[in-house]
Design a protein around this motif. Structure first.
Motif, PDB file in Angstrom:
ATOM      1  N   PRO A   1       0.810  -1.228   0.000  1.00 26.75           N
ATOM      2  CA  PRO A   1       0.000   0.000   0.000  1.00 26.75           C
ATOM      3  C   PRO A   1       0.841   1.276   0.000  1.00 26.75           C
ATOM      4  O   PRO A   1       0.421   2.304  -0.552  1.00 26.75           O
ATOM      5  CB  PRO A   1      -0.842  -0.112   1.276  1.00 26.75           C
ATOM      6  CG  PRO A   1      -0.355  -1.313   2.021  1.00 26.75           C
ATOM      7  CD  PRO A   1       0.437  -2.146   1.092  1.00 26.75           C
ATOM      8  N   CYS A   2       2.024   1.217   0.579  1.00 26.56           N
ATOM      9  CA  CYS A   2       2.898   2.405   0.616  1.00 26.56           C
ATOM     10  C   CYS A   2       3.357   2.805  -0.771  1.00 26.56           C
ATOM     11  O   CYS A   2       3.816   3.928  -0.982  1.00 26.56           O
ATOM     12  CB  CYS A   2       4.102   2.126   1.502  1.00 26.56           C
ATOM     13  SG  CYS A   2       3.666   1.471   3.110  1.00 26.56           S
ATOM     14  N   ASN A   3       3.274   1.881  -1.731  1.00 29.77           N
ATOM     15  CA  ASN A   3       3.760   2.141  -3.093  1.00 29.77           C
ATOM     16  C   ASN A   3       2.622   2.149  -4.109  1.00 29.77           C
ATOM     17  O   ASN A   3       2.883   2.185  -5.318  1.00 29.77           O
ATOM     18  CB  ASN A   3       4.773   1.065  -3.507  1.00 29.77           C
ATOM     19  CG  ASN A   3       6.031   1.081  -2.660  1.00 29.77           C
ATOM     20  OD1 ASN A   3       6.018   1.592  -1.554  1.00 29.77           O
ATOM     21  ND2 ASN A   3       7.109   0.516  -3.162  1.00 29.77           N
TER      22      ASN A   3
ATOM     23  N   GLU B   1       5.709  -4.156   3.538  1.00 28.50           N
ATOM     24  CA  GLU B   1       6.128  -4.479   4.910  1.00 28.50           C
ATOM     25  C   GLU B   1       4.987  -5.054   5.744  1.00 28.50           C
ATOM     26  O   GLU B   1       5.208  -5.899   6.603  1.00 28.50           O
ATOM     27  CB  GLU B   1       6.655  -3.204   5.575  1.00 28.50           C
ATOM     28  CG  GLU B   1       7.563  -3.429   6.746  1.00 28.50           C
ATOM     29  CD  GLU B   1       8.791  -4.253   6.359  1.00 28.50           C
ATOM     30  OE1 GLU B   1       9.200  -5.058   7.202  1.00 28.50           O
ATOM     31  OE2 GLU B   1       9.329  -4.108   5.249  1.00 28.50           O
ATOM     32  N   THR B   2       3.769  -4.586   5.481  1.00 26.27           N
ATOM     33  CA  THR B   2       2.688  -4.947   6.390  1.00 26.27           C
ATOM     34  C   THR B   2       2.059  -6.305   6.078  1.00 26.27           C
ATOM     35  O   THR B   2       1.609  -6.992   6.992  1.00 26.27           O
ATOM     36  CB  THR B   2       1.577  -3.877   6.365  1.00 26.27           C
ATOM     37  OG1 THR B   2       1.206  -3.636   5.000  1.00 26.27           O
ATOM     38  CG2 THR B   2       2.058  -2.586   6.997  1.00 26.27           C
ATOM     39  N   LEU B   3       2.006  -6.698   4.818  1.00 25.39           N
ATOM     40  CA  LEU B   3       1.248  -7.903   4.478  1.00 25.39           C
ATOM     41  C   LEU B   3       2.108  -9.143   4.256  1.00 25.39           C
ATOM     42  O   LEU B   3       1.659 -10.266   4.470  1.00 25.39           O
ATOM     43  CB  LEU B   3       0.428  -7.657   3.195  1.00 25.39           C
ATOM     44  CG  LEU B   3      -0.597  -6.514   3.249  1.00 25.39           C
ATOM     45  CD1 LEU B   3      -1.313  -6.411   1.907  1.00 25.39           C
ATOM     46  CD2 LEU B   3      -1.618  -6.747   4.357  1.00 25.39           C
TER      47      LEU B   3
ATOM     48  N   GLY C   1       9.526   3.055  -2.127  1.00 24.05           N
ATOM     49  CA  GLY C   1       8.776   3.674  -1.029  1.00 24.05           C
ATOM     50  C   GLY C   1       8.878   2.838   0.222  1.00 24.05           C
ATOM     51  O   GLY C   1       9.697   3.099   1.097  1.00 24.05           O
ATOM     52  N   CYS C   2       8.048   1.781   0.281  1.00 27.09           N
ATOM     53  CA  CYS C   2       8.025   0.947   1.473  1.00 27.09           C
ATOM     54  C   CYS C   2       9.427   0.369   1.733  1.00 27.09           C
ATOM     55  O   CYS C   2      10.205   0.126   0.800  1.00 27.09           O
ATOM     56  CB  CYS C   2       7.002  -0.175   1.290  1.00 27.09           C
ATOM     57  SG  CYS C   2       6.515  -0.944   2.851  1.00 27.09           S
ATOM     58  N   ASP C   3       9.684   0.115   3.012  1.00 26.34           N
ATOM     59  CA  ASP C   3      11.036  -0.158   3.514  1.00 26.34           C
ATOM     60  C   ASP C   3      11.990  -0.860   2.547  1.00 26.34           C
ATOM     61  O   ASP C   3      12.996  -0.316   2.135  1.00 26.34           O
ATOM     62  CB  ASP C   3      10.958  -1.037   4.767  1.00 26.34           C
ATOM     63  CG  ASP C   3      10.161  -0.403   5.896  1.00 26.34           C
ATOM     64  OD1 ASP C   3       9.501   0.616   5.660  1.00 26.34           O
ATOM     65  OD2 ASP C   3      10.206  -0.935   7.005  1.00 26.34           O
ATOM     66  N   LYS C   4      11.692  -2.133   2.238  1.00 24.85           N
ATOM     67  CA  LYS C   4      12.674  -2.956   1.515  1.00 24.85           C
ATOM     68  C   LYS C   4      12.726  -2.642   0.032  1.00 24.85           C
ATOM     69  O   LYS C   4      13.641  -3.089  -0.658  1.00 24.85           O
ATOM     70  CB  LYS C   4      12.346  -4.452   1.673  1.00 24.85           C
ATOM     71  CG  LYS C   4      12.118  -4.925   3.089  1.00 24.85           C
ATOM     72  CD  LYS C   4      13.311  -4.735   3.974  1.00 24.85           C
ATOM     73  CE  LYS C   4      13.009  -5.149   5.400  1.00 24.85           C
ATOM     74  NZ  LYS C   4      12.020  -4.317   6.085  1.00 24.85           N
TER      75      LYS C   4
ATOM     76  N   GLY D   1       1.191   6.920   0.309  1.00 19.43           N
ATOM     77  CA  GLY D   1       2.547   7.169   0.791  1.00 19.43           C
ATOM     78  C   GLY D   1       2.998   6.129   1.796  1.00 19.43           C
ATOM     79  O   GLY D   1       2.237   5.249   2.190  1.00 19.43           O
ATOM     80  N   HIS D   2       4.262   6.252   2.189  1.00 23.02           N
ATOM     81  CA  HIS D   2       4.819   5.306   3.158  1.00 23.02           C
ATOM     82  C   HIS D   2       4.722   5.857   4.572  1.00 23.02           C
ATOM     83  O   HIS D   2       4.273   7.000   4.781  1.00 23.02           O
ATOM     84  CB  HIS D   2       6.262   4.923   2.775  1.00 23.02           C
ATOM     85  CG  HIS D   2       7.237   6.075   2.733  1.00 23.02           C
ATOM     86  ND1 HIS D   2       7.642   6.759   3.867  1.00 23.02           N
ATOM     87  CD2 HIS D   2       7.909   6.649   1.699  1.00 23.02           C
ATOM     88  CE1 HIS D   2       8.522   7.692   3.537  1.00 23.02           C
ATOM     89  NE2 HIS D   2       8.690   7.657   2.233  1.00 23.02           N
ATOM     90  N   CYS D   3       5.135   5.074   5.548  1.00 27.14           N
ATOM     91  CA  CYS D   3       5.080   5.489   6.955  1.00 27.14           C
ATOM     92  C   CYS D   3       5.689   6.877   7.119  1.00 27.14           C
ATOM     93  O   CYS D   3       6.763   7.158   6.575  1.00 27.14           O
ATOM     94  CB  CYS D   3       5.845   4.506   7.835  1.00 27.14           C
ATOM     95  SG  CYS D   3       5.065   2.894   7.961  1.00 27.14           S
TER      96      CYS D   3
ATOM     97  N   THR E   1      11.664   3.006   8.780  1.00 29.54           N
ATOM     98  CA  THR E   1      12.683   2.556   7.830  1.00 29.54           C
ATOM     99  C   THR E   1      12.482   3.171   6.444  1.00 29.54           C
ATOM    100  O   THR E   1      13.455   3.517   5.775  1.00 29.54           O
ATOM    101  CB  THR E   1      12.692   1.026   7.759  1.00 29.54           C
ATOM    102  OG1 THR E   1      12.909   0.542   9.085  1.00 29.54           O
ATOM    103  CG2 THR E   1      13.806   0.517   6.868  1.00 29.54           C
ATOM    104  N   ALA E   2      11.237   3.339   6.005  1.00 29.04           N
ATOM    105  CA  ALA E   2      11.025   3.921   4.672  1.00 29.04           C
ATOM    106  C   ALA E   2      11.553   5.348   4.620  1.00 29.04           C
ATOM    107  O   ALA E   2      12.254   5.734   3.674  1.00 29.04           O
ATOM    108  CB  ALA E   2       9.549   3.882   4.314  1.00 29.04           C
ATOM    109  N   SER E   3      11.229   6.148   5.634  1.00 24.23           N
ATOM    110  CA  SER E   3      11.749   7.527   5.668  1.00 24.23           C
ATOM    111  C   SER E   3      13.263   7.514   5.791  1.00 24.23           C
ATOM    112  O   SER E   3      13.963   8.332   5.179  1.00 24.23           O
ATOM    113  CB  SER E   3      11.142   8.293   6.849  1.00 24.23           C
ATOM    114  OG  SER E   3       9.735   8.316   6.759  1.00 24.23           O
TER     115      SER E   3
HETATM  116 FE1  FES Z   1       5.428   0.559   4.186  1.00 22.45          FE
HETATM  117 FE2  FES Z   1       5.988   1.434   6.751  1.00 22.45          FE
HETATM  118  S1  FES Z   1       4.736  -0.213   6.102  1.00 22.45           S
HETATM  119  S2  FES Z   1       6.710   2.141   4.867  1.00 22.45           S
END
Ligand code: FES
Length: 571
Positions: free
Chosen positions: A51-53, A84-86, A119-122, A191-193, A198-200
């Motif tokens: 979802p962050c992306n 990261e979340t799912l 976007g999202c962490d990894k 957007g991301h967290c 970690t994403a920021s």
């Molecule tokens: Fe995607 Fe935090 S869950 S950036």
């Protein structure tokens, strides 16, 4: 005749040239797109399951517009997206797999330069690792953070609020209805967290390394200026190809040193250590875990963002963004290193870097915390090191000796942590085994184990916790992470027993199990490794070849760069 590598596909007047061009033309591309102009790959980590992306298709259109304006040929392609979340069991298990996807997709296709949409962490380290192993001109466009969470008149931060609300739900300070309402209020835009999770941290990392246009890291995903900078990035990558400004010219030792210092100044995630080490390995820079301590631990914290502070990424952007941080600590940085702009950091921030809100961004002379960077601890419990984030920890616990309460794995933790009969008090040290790269496998973000309910009920908010796992960048507490070597491969963490005393002394950079060497040897003789969690497939390959956390947890055979040449060039 084009001088770019895409000419090997599109530039020949033979059967193969027909083949390469004709099938592309089924997308309606006119003849002149194959006239030798730079082909720009847009590596998109868009996915509705990340979802962050999920807004990156939109951002991609802006990049494409920029590429076309500059006379390039944009081609968008998807790669494995790590949400990261799912994603189970943990997105980190697949970071290296996604890096392989990025690497081979870039190398195997007619691409002269690449824009990584992340976007999202990894999604950031995976694509950057893959691109670094190919070494084409590369530029990162981060999708940007969500708008601030808003709940009942308060700003709430991604993840950070969840950890707090979860504790309150356990103790009855919050009803389930309130908890459920907060769920919608936390994530209210693309957007991301929007904490310094970690994403920021990764967004700050790429800008610090010089891998994105200046000022990009903090721009919210829905701010029109995000699309604007994406379009400018599209224009810029075309010029980077013409200048042959490859990733290896930007990712120098000095660039990595800058990233470590800037990460400390913004209070970045502990995950930064692992990802930066892995990226460095791809470009042949030998980054040692001690470098993070030597360069970062004495750096001041300037940014007042959750989880170390009070504000969120949107506030960071309005307060001046990363250029303001870079300007404040410029005396500590290599300001003359080249970035994707073709200019140095010094040139990039010549007309920016003003602090517009001194509650959010502090000065180098009067920082929020004088020494705040990630600290590396060593001792018999972590012979190759482990990390703690002092800015997110409790000062009173930074020097502490306590009785170990051991959980053999995450299932054991969940089964017993809230048992009223668990023999634990707030002076104890919670120990979690089998959550390292090999043991879990994939090194999940479980190191910030929630405290036992009976201690939360007493009003306890923090305890010393230690594991070979990671923690979310949005989390906080006196949490010791990334213990290397990990418990599952015979590290001393695996030998800890209930009742052992453990000493943490952050000032002395020490983590010590107060057990004699003789006793440890006796325990080692009867120690048994936990069963392997996979017998086939990628996970088996991962378990067999993953390096320890202090080496960046990359797969052994992925370290290094193979360049952009394909292994065979004829059919
Ligand atoms: Fe995607 Fe935090 S869950 S950036």
């Amino acid at each position: 005749m084009s001088k770019f590598r895409s000419a090997d596909w599109f530039g020949t007047k033979d059967k193969m040239g027909f083949l390469y061009r004709s099938w592309m033309k089924n997308q309606g591309m006119p003849e002149d797109m194959f006239d030798g102009r730079p082909v720009i790959g847009i590596c998109n980590t868009y996915s509705e399951l990340t979802p962050c992306n999920a807004h990156l298709r939109d951002i991609s259109e802006s990049v494409k517009r920029g590429v076309l304006e500059a006379g390039g040929f944009p081609v968008e392609f998807p790669i494995m997206s790590l949400g990261e979340t799912l994603l189970k069991p943990t997105a980190m298990l697949f970071r290296n797999l996604a890096s392989m996807d990025a690497e081979e997709s870039i190398r195997g296709n007619p691409i002269d330069g690449v824009v990584l949409l992340t976007g999202c962490d990894k999604t950031t380290p995976s694509t950057l690792m893959g691109a670094a192993s190919v070494d084409l001109p590369t530029l990162v466009v981060q999708g940007g953070p969500m708008l601030n969470g808003k709940f009942r008149g308060e700003d709430i931060g991604s993840g950070t609020a969840l950890w707090k609300f979860n504790d309150k739900l356990k103790t009855g300070e919050m009803t389930y209805d309130e908890f459920a309402e907060a769920e919608s209020c936390q994530s209210r835009s693309p957007g991301h967290c929007m904490t310094m999770g970690t994403a920021s941290t990764m967004a700050v990392m790429v800008e610090s390394l010089g891998m994105s246009l200046s000022g990009m890291a903090a721009i919210p995903a829905v701010d029109a200026r995000k699309k604007r900078i994406a379009q400018l990035s599209g224009r810029r990558i075309v010029d980077m190809v013409k200048e042959d400004l490859r990733i290896s010219k930007i990712l120098t030792r000095e660039a990595f040193e800058n990233a470590i210092k800037i990460n400390a100044a913004v209070g970045g995630s502990t995950n930064f250590v692992i990802h930066l080490t892995a990226i460095a390995g791809r470009v042949g820079i030998d980054l040692n875990i001690d470098d993070f301590d030597n360069l970062g631990s004495k750096m001041p914290l300037l940014l007042n963002l959750m989880p170390s502070g009070k504000f969120l990424m949107e506030d960071f952007y309005y307060a001046g963004g990363l250029p303001a941080i870079i300007k404040q600590i410029q005396s500590e940085l290599h300001m003359d290193v080249i970035t994707v702009t073709g200019k140095s950091h010094a040139e990039n921030i010549a007309n920016s870097g003003t602090i517009y809100n001194s509650d959010v961004i502090y000065t180098f002379d009067e920082p929020l915390i004088p020494e705040a960077g990630t600290t590396v601890l060593k001792g018999n419990l972590a012979l190759n090191g482990c990390v703690i984030k002092p800015s997110a920890a409790t000062p009173a616990l930074m020097q502490h000796t306590g009785r170990a309460v051991v959980f053999e794995n995450i299932e054991d933790y969940h089964a017993r942590v809230d048992d009223p009969l668990l023999d634990i008090d707030e002076t104890c040290v919670m120990v979690l085994k089998t959550v390292g790269p090999v043991g879990y496998p994939g090194m999940p973000e479980v190191g910030n184990m929630p405290l036992p309910k009976k201690l939360l009920d007493k009003g306890i908010t923090d305890m010393v916790r230690i594991s070979d796992g990671r923690m979310s960048g949005t989390a906080f507490g006196t949490v010791i992470l990334h213990v290397s070597p990990e418990s599952a491969i015979g590290g001393n963490l695996g030998l800890v027993e209930n009742g052992d005393m453990i000493t943490l002394d952050v000032a002395k950079k020490l983590i010590q199990l107060e057990v004699s060497d003789e006793e440890l040897e006796a325990r080692r003789k009867v120690w048994q490794a936990p069963p392997a969690m996979a017998e086939r497939g990628y996970v088996k390959m991962y378990i067999d070849t993953v390096q320890q956390a202090d080496k960046g947890a990359d797969l052994e055979f992925l370290v290094g760069c193979s360049g952009s040449k394909v292994t065979r060039d004829s059919h």
